[in-house]
Design a protein around this motif. Structure first.
Motif, PDB file in Angstrom:
ATOM      1  N   HIS A  30       6.127 -11.128  16.746  1.00 31.75           N
ATOM      2  CA  HIS A  30       5.970 -12.555  17.017  1.00 31.75           C
ATOM      3  C   HIS A  30       4.545 -12.880  17.476  1.00 31.75           C
ATOM      4  O   HIS A  30       3.791 -12.001  17.905  1.00 31.75           O
ATOM      5  CB  HIS A  30       6.953 -12.993  18.104  1.00 31.75           C
ATOM      6  CG  HIS A  30       8.336 -13.205  17.592  1.00 31.75           C
ATOM      7  ND1 HIS A  30       9.269 -13.973  18.245  1.00 31.75           N
ATOM      8  CD2 HIS A  30       8.951 -12.773  16.469  1.00 31.75           C
ATOM      9  CE1 HIS A  30      10.401 -13.987  17.574  1.00 31.75           C
ATOM     10  NE2 HIS A  30      10.231 -13.252  16.497  1.00 31.75           N
ATOM     11  N   ARG A  31       4.237 -14.154  17.420  1.00 31.79           N
ATOM     12  CA  ARG A  31       2.915 -14.614  17.865  1.00 31.79           C
ATOM     13  C   ARG A  31       2.695 -14.360  19.363  1.00 31.79           C
ATOM     14  O   ARG A  31       1.564 -14.267  19.815  1.00 31.79           O
ATOM     15  CB  ARG A  31       2.756 -16.110  17.582  1.00 31.79           C
ATOM     16  CG  ARG A  31       2.801 -16.461  16.109  1.00 31.79           C
ATOM     17  CD  ARG A  31       2.652 -17.946  15.898  1.00 31.79           C
ATOM     18  NE  ARG A  31       1.292 -18.385  16.197  1.00 31.79           N
ATOM     19  CZ  ARG A  31       0.907 -19.656  16.151  1.00 31.79           C
ATOM     20  NH1 ARG A  31       1.786 -20.595  15.859  1.00 31.79           N
ATOM     21  NH2 ARG A  31      -0.329 -19.993  16.412  1.00 31.79           N
ATOM     22  N   SER A 141      -3.391 -16.860  17.219  1.00 34.96           N
ATOM     23  CA  SER A 141      -4.258 -17.590  16.290  1.00 34.96           C
ATOM     24  C   SER A 141      -3.849 -17.412  14.830  1.00 34.96           C
ATOM     25  O   SER A 141      -4.420 -18.052  13.946  1.00 34.96           O
ATOM     26  CB  SER A 141      -5.706 -17.129  16.467  1.00 34.96           C
ATOM     27  OG  SER A 141      -5.852 -15.765  16.057  1.00 34.96           O
ATOM     28  N   LEU A 142      -2.855 -16.558  14.588  1.00 41.52           N
ATOM     29  CA  LEU A 142      -2.461 -16.253  13.217  1.00 41.52           C
ATOM     30  C   LEU A 142      -1.379 -17.205  12.721  1.00 41.52           C
ATOM     31  O   LEU A 142      -0.568 -17.704  13.504  1.00 41.52           O
ATOM     32  CB  LEU A 142      -1.946 -14.809  13.138  1.00 41.52           C
ATOM     33  CG  LEU A 142      -2.916 -13.700  13.541  1.00 41.52           C
ATOM     34  CD1 LEU A 142      -2.231 -12.347  13.431  1.00 41.52           C
ATOM     35  CD2 LEU A 142      -4.177 -13.741  12.679  1.00 41.52           C
ATOM     36  N   PRO A 143      -1.343 -17.451  11.414  1.00 43.90           N
ATOM     37  CA  PRO A 143      -0.252 -18.258  10.859  1.00 43.90           C
ATOM     38  C   PRO A 143       1.075 -17.515  10.986  1.00 43.90           C
ATOM     39  O   PRO A 143       1.117 -16.291  10.888  1.00 43.90           O
ATOM     40  CB  PRO A 143      -0.655 -18.435   9.394  1.00 43.90           C
ATOM     41  CG  PRO A 143      -1.568 -17.285   9.101  1.00 43.90           C
ATOM     42  CD  PRO A 143      -2.302 -17.024  10.384  1.00 43.90           C
ATOM     43  N   ALA A 144       2.138 -18.252  11.242  1.00 47.62           N
ATOM     44  CA  ALA A 144       3.454 -17.637  11.440  1.00 47.62           C
ATOM     45  C   ALA A 144       4.493 -18.379  10.617  1.00 47.62           C
ATOM     46  O   ALA A 144       4.295 -19.531  10.219  1.00 47.62           O
ATOM     47  CB  ALA A 144       3.835 -17.670  12.918  1.00 47.62           C
ATOM     48  N   ASN A 145       5.629 -17.707  10.379  1.00 47.56           N
ATOM     49  CA  ASN A 145       6.723 -18.370   9.682  1.00 47.56           C
ATOM     50  C   ASN A 145       7.505 -19.244  10.660  1.00 47.56           C
ATOM     51  O   ASN A 145       7.128 -19.382  11.825  1.00 47.56           O
ATOM     52  CB  ASN A 145       7.630 -17.347   8.984  1.00 47.56           C
ATOM     53  CG  ASN A 145       8.308 -16.387   9.964  1.00 47.56           C
ATOM     54  OD1 ASN A 145       8.376 -16.642  11.167  1.00 47.56           O
ATOM     55  ND2 ASN A 145       8.808 -15.273   9.450  1.00 47.56           N
ATOM     56  N   GLU A 146       8.612 -19.823  10.185  1.00 48.38           N
ATOM     57  CA  GLU A 146       9.358 -20.760  11.013  1.00 48.38           C
ATOM     58  C   GLU A 146       9.986 -20.107  12.240  1.00 48.38           C
ATOM     59  O   GLU A 146      10.387 -20.778  13.190  1.00 48.38           O
ATOM     60  CB  GLU A 146      10.452 -21.444  10.183  1.00 48.38           C
ATOM     61  CG  GLU A 146      11.540 -20.531   9.667  1.00 48.38           C
ATOM     62  CD  GLU A 146      11.171 -19.812   8.373  1.00 48.38           C
ATOM     63  OE1 GLU A 146      12.061 -19.194   7.776  1.00 48.38           O
ATOM     64  OE2 GLU A 146       9.977 -19.873   7.985  1.00 48.38           O
ATOM     65  N   VAL A 150       4.429 -13.240  12.725  1.00 48.59           N
ATOM     66  CA  VAL A 150       3.142 -13.123  12.038  1.00 48.59           C
ATOM     67  C   VAL A 150       3.141 -11.956  11.058  1.00 48.59           C
ATOM     68  O   VAL A 150       2.286 -11.875  10.174  1.00 48.59           O
ATOM     69  CB  VAL A 150       1.992 -12.964  13.045  1.00 48.59           C
ATOM     70  CG1 VAL A 150       1.883 -14.199  13.929  1.00 48.59           C
ATOM     71  CG2 VAL A 150       2.161 -11.707  13.893  1.00 48.59           C
TER      72      VAL A 150
END
Length: 233
Positions: A30-31, A141-146, A150
């Protein structure tokens, strides 16, 4: 009063017989820096809620305390099939192992380090160390899913088997369990009463992921056997 000894041995095929027997597991980072296991294995007393994340954590090189998991949610978890045939630790455990390895490869790619390099997570920071160099990555700072993931690792395991031929030869199970037990009993020949003095149980269960749970299941099996013999009609 008379004393007697009974001895019995057994073997048991692990999993379903020859037919497809796969499990799929999915794990993520996870983020917020927490690892997550999407565990579709049912927990009805076998300890899958503990041993599956234990295997996943071992592959990642982190404590099981670093793993969050969701179970029993068909919207989020993959199909890990049924909890029967003594299959979950072996089949879903291997699926969790492979999913963890898949996730590790992704984390190494994100850090641009090799698979055998040292990795760790501190807070929301992914850290890698290789050849004296230290690399960090801010997970927030990374894009993540719903779901906030990450990176996601996913894989499955289907035990290799070979159907029996016309001569009854083949490999119907990928692995087996073995056991030998001895019961020492005392019998009152006048009253017909039986007293169990001792049960010696030797189970070959290969590598025990959680030894305390294994001992508990052996104790439970002994208690069930004694109940069947001494208390059922």
């Amino acid at each position: 009063m008379r004393r007697g000894v009974g001895v019995a041995c057994m073997w048991y095929g692990i999993g379903n017989t020859v037919i497809a027997n796969p499990s799929t597991m999915e794990g993520s980072l996870h983020r917020d820096g927490r690892f997550f296991l999407y565990n579709g294995a049912q927990e009805i007393g076998q300890g899958t809620a503990t041993v599956i994340p234990q295997i996943f954590a071992d592959v990642l090189g982190v404590s099981i305390a670093c793993i969050d998991q969701v179970m029993g949610d068909t919207d989020l978890t993959q199909d890990a099939r049924k909890s029967s045939a003594s299959r979950q630790t072996f089949v879903s455990g291997n699926a969790a192992k492979f999913a963890g390895e898949h996730l590790c490869r992704q984390l190494c790619e994100m850090l641009d380090i090799t698979q055998n390099a040292v990795r760790s997570v501190e807070g929301a920071t992914l850290i890698g160390a290789e050849g004296g160099a230290r690399k960090t990555l801010d997970l927030a700072s990374l894009p993540a899913n719903e779901l906030g993931d990450v990176a996601v690792g996913k894989d499955y395991f289907n035990p290799p088997t070979v159907p029996l031929d016309e001569n009854g030869q083949g490999v119907p199970y990928a692995t087996y369990g073995f056991a030998a037990q001895m019961a020492e009993v005392e019998v009152d020949t006048g009253l017909g009463s039986v007293k169990v003095l001792h049960i010696h149980a030797a189970q070959d269960c290969s590598r025990a992921v959680h030894p305390t749970q294994v001992e508990g299941q052996i104790h439970g099996g002994v208690a069930q056997g004694m109940g069947l013999v001494l208390m059922e009609e």
